[in-house]
Design an enzyme around this catalytic site. Structure first.
Site, short mmCIF file in Angstrom:
data_model
loop_
_atom_site.label_atom_id
_atom_site.label_comp_id
_atom_site.label_asym_id
_atom_site.label_seq_id
_atom_site.Cartn_x
_atom_site.Cartn_y
_atom_site.Cartn_z
CG HIS A 179 -10.85 5.48 1.84
ND1 HIS A 179 -11.62 7.37 1.21
CD2 HIS A 179 -9.55 5.48 1.72
CE1 HIS A 179 -10.36 7.25 3.04
NE2 HIS A 179 -8.68 6.76 2.64
CG ASN A 232 -1.81 1.15 1.54
OD1 ASN A 232 -1.76 1.83 0.75
ND2 ASN A 232 -2.81 0.83 2.30
NE ARG A 292 -5.65 2.26 -0.82
CZ ARG A 292 -5.49 3.55 -0.37
NH1 ARG A 292 -4.86 3.76 0.47
NH2 ARG A 292 -6.97 4.52 -0.34
NE ARG A 317 -6.43 13.66 1.54
CZ ARG A 317 -6.88 11.98 1.08
NH1 ARG A 317 -7.56 11.86 0.48
NH2 ARG A 317 -5.53 11.57 1.84
CD GLU A 322 -8.00 -0.07 3.45
OE1 GLU A 322 -7.73 0.73 4.04
OE2 GLU A 322 -7.43 1.35 2.37
C1 LIG Z 1 -7.91 7.45 -1.27
C2 LIG Z 1 -7.40 8.10 0.47
O1 LIG Z 1 -7.16 9.29 -0.03
O2 LIG Z 1 -6.42 7.39 0.16
P1 LIG Z 1 -6.11 7.56 2.22
O3 LIG Z 1 -6.58 8.23 2.83
O4 LIG Z 1 -4.79 6.34 1.99
O5 LIG Z 1 -4.63 8.71 1.55
MG LIG Z 2 -5.81 3.98 5.74
#
Ligand SMILES: CC(=O)OP(=O)(O)O
Ligand SMILES: [Mg+2]
Ligand SMILES: Nc1ncnc2c1ncn2[C@@H]1O[C@H](COP(=O)(O)OP(=O)(O)O)[C@@H](O)[C@H]1O
Length: 415
Positions: free
Chosen positions: A197, A24, A108, A258, A401
């Site tokens: 996800h 991953n 992944r 984010r 996962e």
């Molecule tokens: C798609 C995504 O946001 O993955 P991660 O939570 O691993 O950054």
């Molecule tokens: Mg994660």
């Protein structure tokens, strides 16, 4: 780097290839698990983090009886170097990439666009498509590609399987997947909701049905995957019908760094009035927003600690995070019409009783509540945290996962 001694048991001679290595690759980390598909055991797990920074960290944990946990620090320049480091760690345990028991490597891959609705054995065509999708997942797909390419260099004869975060979401109906913008422009640039996800949402929605003693086909569930990245999914009878991440993993819930949802005009405003470039706004919304942007901290544990001490910035960040969760729960309840369960998963969802409590606060009218004792009781594993007899089950369901990726990989390649 400082090495330590290892005590590897002799490799089994008679078993066929029944191990899958799951990789991953995140933007600055590489997590890995070696999984024995015959027994479900994990001979080794680990991670390389802060890849590309001055000091990276490697943590390698062999299964009990195979050696002791090893931690090293030093510079790991890029994802290629990271995977070579992982290969050395595994070799030291006698389960290296040259092991005859290795059946495949499962990767992944975050963005699979509309092309990949299933896992794919990697060939040049698959690599080219993942590359074509880089602009839609600039933080994730390049790291995923680096992992695959290095693994192919190290073991060119071994099947490499890509398992896509987007695949579970390809059942989302047009009404939820399309943005209300000019159709020709959207289609020309592949603009739509893809969702991410998915491996986790698929695994957790099934595990939630199991927890309720029901067939996934009979259960409607909202899954809240709350890690560093965070997303919600509405799953009807085992099929995803709506999810909060969109064209990229930026839309939706408040995340570690984010922003999640903002008025798109914020971008134009920051460019026209704030004098920022498109790349600067992109970087702001992806890496300097969310909890970090709100209170200078993206670790929920630390935010909870500061909030408990009366820190107002941390308190407000927590409230904004929880408010967004409630908004999505209400919306997805309406999308589903009937709700059987709300499942919390990933680092925050599995561990933060405070977040779970705040996410359903005031939603009693919808049949959603947590039982204080159950919600705060220690313990891992899938469990109910709603009061006995609740109309809607509220559950903590640890995601896996890696096992899901390993299963999908092994199904494609097993002899
Ligand atoms: C798609 C995504 O946001 O993955 P991660 O939570 O691993 O950054
Ligand atoms: Mg994660
Ligand atoms: N006991 C805890 N209480 C609250 N939050 C926690 C706890 N343990 C981990 N977390 C949070 O989980 C998040 C990381 O989740 P994780 O699923 O590991 O993320 P990712 O896989 O996206 O890197 C961090 O914000 C961390 O603060």
């Amino acid at each position: 780097m400082n090495a330590s001694s290892v005590h590897a048991p002799p490799p089994a001679q008679d078993a066929g290839p029944d191990h899958v290595l799951v990789l991953n690759s995140g933007s600055s980390s590489l997590k890995y698990q070696l999984i024995d598909m015959t027994t479900g055991a994990r001979p080794a797990t680990g991670l390389v983090e802060r890849i590309g920074e001055e000091t990276s960290r490697v943590v390698h944990t062999p299964a009990a009886g195979r050696g002791s946990r090893r931690e090293r620090s030093g510079r790991v320049a890029d994802h290629h170097a990271a995977l070579r480091t992982v290969a050395r760690e595994l070799s030291a345990d006698g389960v290296g990439l040259d092991s005859p028991r290795l059946a495949a490597i499962g990767h992944r891959v975050v963005h699979g666009g509309q092309v990949f609705t299933e896992p794919a054995v990697v060939d040049e065509g698959v690599l080219a498509e993942i590359e074509r999708l880089v602009p839609l997942a600039p933080l994730h797909n390049p790291a995923n590609l680096a992992g695959i390419r290095t693994a192919m260099d190290l073991r060119p004869d071994l099947p490499q399987v890509a398992v896509f975060d987007t695949a579970f979401h390809t059942t989302i109906p047009q009404a939820a997947a399309r943005y209300a913008i000019d159709v020709d422009t959207a289609d020309a640039h592949r603009v739509r909701r893809y969702g991410f996800h998915g491996t986790s949402h698929a695994y957790v929605s099934r595990a939630t049905a199991r927890l309720l003693g029901k067939d996934p086909a009979d259960v409607n569930v909202i899954v809240l995957h709350l890690g560093n990245g965070a997303s919600a999914a509405a799953v009807r009878g085992g099929c995803c019908v709506e999810t909060s991440m969109g064209l990229t993993p930026l839309e939706g819930l408040v995340m570690g760094t984010r922003s999640g949802d903002v008025d798109p005009a914020v971008v134009f405003h920051l460019m026209r009035v704030g004098g920022m470039s498109a790349d600067e706004v992109d970087e702001l919304l992806n890496t300097r927003s969310g909890l970090l942007g709100l209170c200078g901290e993206n670790d929920m544990r630390e935010i909870q600690r500061r909030r408990a001490e009366g820190d107002q910035q941390a308190g407000l960040a927590f409230d904004i995070y929880a408010h967004r969760l409630r908004k999505y729960i209400g919306a997805y309840y309406a999308v589903l019409g009937r709700l059987d369960a709300l499942a919390f998963t990933a680092g925050v969802g599995e561990n933060s009783a405070q977040v779970r409590e705040a996410a359903v606060a005031g939603l009693d009218g919808l049949g959603l509540a947590v039982d204080a004792e159950r919600n705060t009781a220690p313990g891992g594993g899938a469990r109910l945290v709603s009061p006995p007899g609740a109309r809607v089950a509220v559950a903590v369901v640890p995601t896996d996962e890696e096992m899901e990726i390993a299963n999908q990989t092994y199904t494609l390649v097993k002899p």
